[in-house]
Write a protein that holds these residues in place. Structure first.
Motif, PDB file in Angstrom:
ATOM      1  N   ILE A 187      69.253 -60.982 -71.510  1.00 34.65           N
ATOM      2  CA  ILE A 187      68.124 -60.589 -72.428  1.00 34.65           C
ATOM      3  C   ILE A 187      66.955 -60.147 -71.519  1.00 34.65           C
ATOM      4  O   ILE A 187      66.070 -59.525 -71.994  1.00 34.65           O
ATOM      5  N   TRP A 188      66.672 -61.090 -70.303  1.00 38.53           N
ATOM      6  CA  TRP A 188      65.429 -60.589 -69.492  1.00 38.53           C
ATOM      7  C   TRP A 188      65.567 -59.113 -69.017  1.00 38.53           C
ATOM      8  O   TRP A 188      64.521 -58.527 -69.098  1.00 38.53           O
ATOM      9  N   GLN A 189      66.794 -58.611 -68.974  1.00 37.61           N
ATOM     10  CA  GLN A 189      66.709 -57.134 -68.390  1.00 37.61           C
ATOM     11  C   GLN A 189      66.755 -56.122 -69.532  1.00 37.61           C
ATOM     12  O   GLN A 189      65.902 -55.226 -69.314  1.00 37.61           O
ATOM     13  N   VAL A 190      67.009 -56.409 -70.775  1.00 32.48           N
ATOM     14  CA  VAL A 190      67.170 -55.364 -71.817  1.00 32.48           C
ATOM     15  C   VAL A 190      65.872 -55.607 -72.648  1.00 32.48           C
ATOM     16  O   VAL A 190      65.676 -54.615 -73.480  1.00 32.48           O
ATOM     17  N   ILE A 191      65.117 -56.850 -72.503  1.00 28.07           N
ATOM     18  CA  ILE A 191      63.907 -56.913 -73.568  1.00 28.07           C
ATOM     19  C   ILE A 191      62.771 -55.886 -73.465  1.00 28.07           C
ATOM     20  O   ILE A 191      62.205 -55.665 -74.325  1.00 28.07           O
ATOM     21  N   GLY A 192      62.482 -55.376 -72.107  1.00 28.51           N
ATOM     22  CA  GLY A 192      61.723 -54.442 -72.013  1.00 28.51           C
ATOM     23  C   GLY A 192      62.034 -52.871 -72.781  1.00 28.51           C
ATOM     24  O   GLY A 192      61.062 -52.355 -73.268  1.00 28.51           O
ATOM     25  N   PHE A 193      63.210 -52.751 -72.653  1.00 32.34           N
ATOM     26  CA  PHE A 193      63.794 -51.367 -73.308  1.00 32.34           C
ATOM     27  C   PHE A 193      63.554 -51.437 -74.971  1.00 32.34           C
ATOM     28  O   PHE A 193      63.021 -50.676 -75.584  1.00 32.34           O
ATOM     29  N   TYR A 194      64.132 -52.807 -75.521  1.00 34.73           N
ATOM     30  CA  TYR A 194      63.874 -52.924 -76.861  1.00 34.73           C
ATOM     31  C   TYR A 194      62.350 -52.878 -77.282  1.00 34.73           C
ATOM     32  O   TYR A 194      62.082 -52.566 -78.346  1.00 34.73           O
TER      33      TYR A 194
END
Length: 318
Positions: A187-194
């Protein structure tokens, strides 16, 4: 009559010539488009369609690099469904991983709403949140594995300093904590992309809708439910599809952090397929598990499309 005879042939010749010219032009355009598409189609056929077809055929055979193939029918699928407990554990863990994607989308939506407001330094916060996404997943796994470390990890140190724990926690060594820990890292990695996708959707919402709601005195929660969410539906659906696809390809993060352990607590279908094929050289059985994973992906994608279509119809009716 003679004038009519003299006029008809040129008209017919002209019409035929025009039609022939237009047909040739369209043929040239179609040939040019096909020439541009052929390299991509060839690559897609070579690296996607053919391997998928060969994998499906292999799942009905008994095969290894050291012996010729032998047709066994549904034997691998019977073993998988009735005798393989690890497969069911991996399937359940994959579904849990898929279920965690909406949590990341909700958090990203909250951050997108925050940085889209008049918050001071919003651009700085936006950059900080997005910085996690371009990092290599292997590097992210190594960093968070150190942060979760039981002896010298930052998280255990911070929890002890805050007085929340008395002794260090083995996040990645605990059967109950391993999966939530790895999911939190994902979640920490993909939250910026979302966040970027949702922020783009927020900025495309016409401002006059908010101004009209403000004039009418509509409460903020009603504005969010009846204006923001319906207008963000395409962006939310895109995030959901990306999260679904990532759930079936999160091999590197799990492999680096836990390798599916402890005791298959974080085993996903994709890591189980890798271990079957390259760890146990059961390529035929791994092919059968791959087929099941592919069918599961098709079913979930179909349901997501139907859900999006139903929501679209509801929005249009409103």
């Amino acid at each position: 009559m003679s004038g009519t005879r003299a006029e008809l042939p040129p008209a017919r010749i002209g019409a035929g010539g025009s039609t022939g010219w237009w047909g040739r032009k369209r043929t040239r355009q179609a040939a040019m488009i096909l020439c541009f598409l052929l390299p991509s189609l060839a690559i897609f056929l070579l690296y996607r369609v053919i391997p998928l077809g060969w994998n499906a055929v292999l799942s009905f055979q008994s095969w290894s690099p050291m012996r010729p193939p032998r047709w066994v029918g549904l034997e691998h699928y019977e073993e998988m469904l009735f005798y393989d407990d690890v497969f069911w554990t991996a399937l359940w863990n994959t579904l849990i991983w898929i279920g965690a994607a909406p949590l990341a989308i909700v958090l990203a939506l909250g951050i997108a709403l925050l940085v889209n407001s008049d918050l001071k330094g919003a651009s700085v916060y936006r950059t900080i949140v997005f910085l996690s996404y371009p990092l290599m997943t292997v590097a992210v796994g190594i960093i968070w594995r150190w942060m979760y470390d039981e002896r010298g990890g930052f998280i255990n140190w911070a929890l002890r300093e805050l007085g929340l724990i008395d002794k260090p926690l083995g996040f990645l060594q605990s059967f109950d904590l391993a999966m939530p820990s790895v999911i939190l890292t994902d979640i920490w990695q993909v939250i910026g992309f979302y966040m970027i996708i949702l922020l783009t959707g927020l900025q495309q919402i016409p401002q006059h809708l908010y101004e009209a709601a403000r004039v009418d005195g509509v409460p903020r929660h009603a504005v969010f439910l009846h204006i923001t969410l319906p207008m963000l539906r395409p962006s939310l659906f895109l995030c959901a599809v990306i999260g679904l696809l990532n759930s079936f390809t999160s091999f590197d993060l799990v492999y680096v952090m836990t390798n599916g352990g402890p005791g298959h607590a974080t085993e996903l279908l994709v890591t189980y397929i890798y271990k079957l094929g390259f760890g146990q050289t059961k390529f035929d059985y791994a092919a059968a598990v791959t087929v099941v994973q592919f069918l599961l992906l098709l079913v979930l994608t179909f349901l997501a499309n139907r859900l999006a279509g139903g929501n679209a119809g509801a929005v249009e009716k409103d």
